[in-house]
Write an enzyme that holds these catalytic residues in place. Structure first.
Site, PDB file in Angstrom:
ATOM      1  CG  ASP A 198      58.577 -47.975 -48.932  1.00 45.61           C
ATOM      2  OD1 ASP A 198      57.355 -47.919 -48.721  1.00 45.61           O
ATOM      3  OD2 ASP A 198      59.356 -48.643 -48.234  1.00 45.61           O
ATOM      4  CD  GLU A 216      57.578 -48.637 -40.943  1.00 48.65           C
ATOM      5  OE1 GLU A 216      57.766 -49.451 -40.026  1.00 48.65           O
ATOM      6  OE2 GLU A 216      58.177 -48.709 -42.046  1.00 48.65           O
ATOM      7  CD  GLU A 235      61.807 -42.174 -44.666  1.00 50.65           C
ATOM      8  OE1 GLU A 235      62.976 -42.307 -45.032  1.00 50.65           O
ATOM      9  OE2 GLU A 235      61.052 -43.151 -44.437  1.00 50.65           O
ATOM     10  CE1 TYR A 291      65.423 -49.504 -33.207  1.00 49.83           C
ATOM     11  CE2 TYR A 291      64.202 -51.492 -33.683  1.00 49.83           C
ATOM     12  CZ  TYR A 291      65.363 -50.887 -33.308  1.00 49.83           C
ATOM     13  OH  TYR A 291      66.465 -51.648 -33.050  1.00 49.83           O
TER      14      TYR A 291
END
Length: 811
Positions: A556, A631, A635, A713
Site C-alpha cells: 500500500d 482493493e 486511492e 465498505y
C-alpha cells in the site's frame, strides 16, 4: 490456507475460497476523530456579503504576490495546460535519501534465491511468488499462469506447470440475494491444473528455483537440477507473452501433463529449423509445442506415458508452448511467431496538450536475421481500446480468456503504441466536473450563501487539534489526517476567500507536517537497502508484519504516501517558500512508490503502478495463492492525482504529465475492471450485479474488503477520498447505477439505503452522490441536525460542502 479440492478435472485443481489476510489487519481505512456539531442558520439573504467569521468584519480578499518562477509554476491557473511535448519518465532525483533517514539492511522478508543484480528489486510485481514463501504459488502473465510443480500432481513433476483457464472452469461464490439480480459474491479460477509442464529428466527433489533480472515488466525464473548446477531451464516471464518459453541449457527435455496426453503428433520441421508438435489433452484442449534447437539437433520428443514426452540428452534450445482454441487459423498465427520470445520491455511516454502517448517496446531473443518473426503478445481489453492505428492493424482473431481481465487479443508486433486523448490537464485543487467543456470544468468561485455556510462549518473544524490527529502510529492514518486538513485550509483560502483565517490553519498544518519530514513520527521511516525502498520502522520494532497495513513489507505505499504528497502540494501551493525545506522529503515518497526512471538506483521503477495492467498492485512481500491484488481503486487514482498536483506545484513538468497520463489510463482501466456498469464484458454476468469488484486479484475477484463485508465498505473503499479526480475516474453512468440500485433511500428495492448507514461511511456515500446529484449531496451536508460522526477522519465537512457546491449543488 483453507481450500476445497475438486476432482472434476483429470488434474487435482484447487479452489482457494478463503481470503488471505497476511499483512492485512481488519481495520477500517480511516481514523474517527470527534468534531463538535455546528448549527447553521436556515435563513440567509442570498445576496448578503458574508462576514469574516473570526471578527465579524467584511472579508478581505487578497492575492499572494508572485515573486519567483518557482512560485508561478506552483500557482499556475488550473485552466492553463502545458502545450508543448513533455517526456513523462524523467527522474525525480537520483540522490541518496537524506541523512536523517536511517539505512537498514536487515529487512525481515528474505530475498529467496534471487541472483545478485545492480538494479533495485521490484516488490509488488506479478512474479513475486517465485521468490516468496514456499515458491510454490503461481505467477500470472495473462492469459497464462506458471507454477513450480514441486513434485505435485499426477505427473509428480518438478518442472514448470503452465495453465490456462476457460470461463467454464470458474467457480462462483454464494448468491447475494438482496442485491438486484442476486450476483455471486465472488468468482475464482482453479489453480494447480498442470496442463503442460516444461521439465527435464534431471529434475527431482533437489531441484531449486531461482530468479534473476527482476524488472518492472519481466523477470527470469530458472529451474536447476540442484544448487550450483550449470544446467538449467530459464523461463523468461513477460506480461502478455503469447507463448510460454523454456530455454534449455544441457538438459534432457521432458514435457509432462497432469491432465494427461490424449494424442501427440509431430507437425513438421519449419524451414527455420523449428520442430512443431500438436497436443490434445484429456480435457479436450489443444496445445502447440515448438522446439527450436540451438545447434539444429532434433529434440526427438516421444510419448513414453500418458503424462510424459521425453527427448534426447544434453539438449540446448528453446521449447515454447501455447494453447490453441482456434484450430488451423490459430495454429497459423502461432506458427508465424514461433522461435522468438520477449526478454524485457522498454516503456516510453510523452504528452502533448491533452494527449498522452505511451509505447511498449519488447526486447526479444531466439531466431535472428532478416526474416526473424515478430512477437506474439496478448493485449488486455483496455489496451485494444487505446491502440494507435498501426498497432490496431496488428491485432489478430486469436483470443484467450484471462482470469480477471476479460478476453485477451493476440497482437503480432514488437512494439505497441497506445494513446490517451483526454488528459485532465486543467484539473486542479478545486471541485472539477469532467462533463463540462474544457476551460470551465473547475469551480473556484462559490455563491455567497455557500461561502457563508462553509465558513461556519470551517470555523469549528479548524479548531481541531491537527498535531494530535496526525501524530499516529500509522503512516496511512497520519497521511489521511494531513490531507484532510490541507483540503480544509485550501477551501477556506481559495473557495471561501478567507486567506487570513486559512493562514492560521496553514501554520498548524506545517507544524504537524514537520514531524514527518523531520522523521520524528512514532514509527520513523527507514531506507531498506535490501529491497531498496522507504518503509515504516513499525514491523522492525513490533515484529508484526501487519503493522500499518504491512507498510514495512511494501503493502500500500501508493495509498499511504499519496496523502502526504497531496497535503504537501496544497501547502506548497499556499506557501511556495515552504518547498525549499520539504521538497526533498516529499520527492522521496514519490520515488519510493513511483520512481519514473531506471537512472534512480535507490528505488525500483514504478513500484506500485503496473503499466501493463493499467493500475497498481497493493500487495507487497507476501506470498499469495491468487497473486497480487488491489482493493481501493480510488486511492490508486488519488496517488496519480497527488503526484500530478505535486509536479505542478514544484514545477516538475514531467511528474505532472505522468500524473495526467496515469489518471487517464486509470479512468479507462477502472471502467473496464473495477467499476462495473451494465454491459461490462470483462467480468462474468453472474458477478456484475455487485457493481464493484471489492478486491481484484490476478486470479479471483471477491466482493468484500479486508476489514469487513458491509456493503458501504465494499463500495466506499472505491470512492474515498472524494476529490477533483473522482469525477474523472468514476463515470456518472456507473455512479447512477450504483446509487439507484444499492444506496438510494427512495428506492424500496435498494438493499443498503445510505440514510441508514452509520459513521463516516455515510459521509463518503453522500459525498459520492455529488457526482450525479450535487444538490442532494449539499442538502445532506448542510442540514441543521448534521451528526459530525458522519464525517470520517480522512475528510472534512468543510470540503464536502465545497465539493457539492462546486459541482453545482449550492443554492
Amino acid at each position: 490456507m483453507a481450500s476445497d479440492g475438486l476432482t472434476s478435472d483429470p488434474s487435482s485443481q484447487i479452489i482457494n475460497t478463503t481470503l488471505e489476510t497476511d499483512g492485512r489487519p481488519s481495520i477500517q481505512p480511516f481514523p474517527t476523530p470527534s468534531v463538535p456539531p455546528v448549527t447553521i442558520a436556515t435563513v440567509l439573504p442570498v445576496a448578503a456579503a458574508p462576514s469574516n467569521i473570526l471578527t465579524g468584519s467584511p472579508m478581505l480578499v487578497t492575492s499572494p504576490k508572485i515573486n519567483s518562477t518557482r512560485q508561478y509554476l506552483g500557482r499556475r491557473a488550473v485552466g492553463q495546460a502545458m502545450i508543448d511535448q513533455t517526456e513523462v519518465f524523467r527522474p525525480v532525483a537520483t540522490t541518496p535519501p537524506p541523512r536523517h533517514i536511517p539505512f537498514r539492511g536487515d529487512h525481515p522478508a528474505p530475498r529467496l534465491n534471487i541472483a545478485p543484480q545492480s538494479s533495485p528489486l521490484s516488490t509488488n510485481k506479478f512474479y513475486a511468488n517465485f521468490f516468496l514463501g514456499s515458491q510454490g504459488q503461481g505467477v500470472w502473465t495473462h492469459p497464462y499462469s506458471l507454477t513450480w510443480s514441486k513434485g505435485t500432481g499426477n505427473a509428480r513433476s518438478w518442472g514448470m506447470a503452465v495453465s490456462h483457464i476457460d470461463p467454464t472452469q470458474r467457480v462462483f461464490g454464494p448468491r447475494v440475494e438482496d442485491i438486484p439480480g442476486s450476483p455471486a459474491r465472488y468468482y475464482i479460477n482453479p489453480v494447480a491444473i498442470q496442463s503442460i509442464i516444461i521439465s527435464a529428466a534431471e529434475f527431482g527433489n533437489s531441484t531449486i528455483l531461482t530468479t534473476d533480472s527482476l524488472q518492472a515488466f519481466s523477470a527470469n525464473a530458472n529451474l536447476l537440477p540442484k544448487a550450483g548446477s550449470s544446467s538449467k531451464i530459464t523461463f523468461p516471464l513477460i506480461q502478455g507473452m503469447g507463448l510460454v518459453t523454456g530455454v534449455y541449457t544441457n538438459l534432457q527435455p521432458v514435457i509432462q501433463s497432469s491432465v494427461f496426453f490424449r494424442s501427440v503428433s509431430f507437425g513438421a520441421r519449419s524451414p527455420a529449423g523449428i520442430f512443431k508438435y500438436q497436443i490434445t489433452l484429456e480435457d479436450n484442449k489443444s496445445w502447440l509445442l515448438y522446439a527450436t534447437p540451438r545447434n539444429g539437433q532434433d529434440p526427438q520428443l516421444s510419448l513414453v506415458s500418458n503424462t510424459e514426452l521425453r527427448g534426447v540428452i544434453n539438449w540446448y534450445g528453446i521449447i515454447q508452448v501455447a494453447k490453441n482454441p482456434a484450430g488451423s487459423s490459430g495454429e497459423y498465427i502461432y506458427d508465424t511467431a514461433a522461435g522468438v520470445y520477449p526478454t524485457a520491455m522498454d516503456l516510453t511516454a510523452s504528452t502533448f496538450s491533452q494527449t498522452g502517448t505511451y509505447e511498449f517496446r519488447w526486447r526479444k531473443a531466439g531466431l535472428t536475421g532478416v526474416s526473424e518473426p515478430q512477437l506474439l503478445m496478448f493485449a488486455l481489453p483496455h489496451h485494444v481500446e487505446s491502440f494507435a492505428g498501426p498497432t490496431s492493424f496488428s491485432t489478430t482473431p486469436l483470443r484467450l480468456q484471462t482470469t480477471t481481465k476479460g478476453i485477451a487479443t493476440a497482437v503480432v508486433a514488437d512494439t505497441w503504441t497506445l494513446v490517451e486523448a483526454n488528459l485532465p490537464v486543467d484539473m486542479g485543487f478545486a471541485p472539477w466536473n469532467g462533463s463540462l467543456p474544457q476551460g470551465s470544468r473547475s469551480t473556484t468561485k462559490l455563491s455567497p450563501t455557500a461561502v457563508y455556510i462553509i465558513n461556519k462549518v470551517a470555523e469549528s473544524e479548524m479548531k481541531q487539534n491537527m498535531g494530535k490527529q496526525t501524530d499516529l502510529d500509522s503512516m496511512y492514518f497520519s497521511g489521511k489526517a494531513l490531507s484532510k486538513f490541507a483540503a480544509l485550509v485550501y477551501t477556506v483560502h481559495h473557495l471561501c476567500d478567507e486567506p487570513d483565517f486559512a493562514r492560521l490553519g496553514l501554520s498548524q498544518l506545517k507544524v504537524a507536517f514537520a514531524k514527518f519530514s523531520a522523521n520524528q513520527q512514532q514509527y520513523p521511516l527507514v531506507y531498506d537497502t535490501a529491497w531498496r525502498g522507504l518503509v515504516s520502522s513499525g514491523a522492525y520494532i513490533t515484529g508484526d508484519a501487519g503493522q500499518d497495513f504491512g507498510n514495512t513489507y511494501y503493502n500500500d505505499h501508493h495509498f499511504h504516501y499519496a496523502y502526504f504528497i497531496h497535503a504537501a502540494a496544497i501547502i506548497g501551493h499556499l506557501d511556495p517558500q515552504w518547498l525549499q525545506s520539504n521538497k526533498e522529503w516529499v520527492n522521496l515518497l514519490v520515488r519510493d512508490a513511483a520512481n519514473p526512471s531506471p537512472s534512480d538506483q535507490y528505488f525500483p521503477f514504478s513500484r506500485a503502478f503496473d503499466w501493463y495492467h493499467g493500475h497498481s498492485w497493493a500487495k507487497g512481500l507476501f506470498e499469495s495463492a491468487d497473486s497480487k491484488d488491489e482493493e481501493s481503486s480510488s486511492e490508486d487514482a488519488f496517488f496519480a492525482y497527488a503526484i500530478k498536483m505535486w509536479g505542478r506545484v514544484t514545477g516538475d513538468r514531467s511528474m505532472e504529465a505522468r500524473g495526467n497520463l496515469m489518471l487517464s489510463v486509470l479512468a479507462r482501466t477502472l471502467r473496464n475492471y473495477f467499476l462495473m456498469q451494465d454491459g461490462n464484458r470483462n467480468h462474468p454476468a453472474e458477478f456484475l450485479g455487485n457493481k464493484v469488484t471489492g478486491i481484484l486479484f490476478e486470479n479471483k475477484v471477491d466482493a468484500t474488503t479486508y476489514f469487513g463485508t458491509n456493503r458501504e465498505y465494499i463500495h466506499g473503499v472505491h470512492m474515498l477520498p472524494l476529490l477533483p479526480y473522482s469525477s474523472f475516474t468514476r463515470p456518472a453512468a456507473f455512479v447512477n447505477q450504483e446509487w439507484s440500485r444499492i444506496f438510494d433511500p427512495s428506492n424500496p428495492a435498494a438493499p443498503n439505503p445510505a440514510s441508514a448507514v452509520q459513521g463516516g461511511w455515510k459521509g463518503i456515500l453522500y459525498a459520492n452522490l455529488a457526482l450525479i446529484d450535487p444538490r442532494k449531496s449539499w442538502d445532506f451536508f448542510a442540514r441543521e441536525d448534521f451528526d459530525p460522526s458522519w464525517i470520517d477522519g480522512g475528510a472534512s465537512r468543510t470540503w464536502y460542502l465545497a465539493w457539492a457546491a462546486g459541482l453545482g449543488g449550492a443554492p
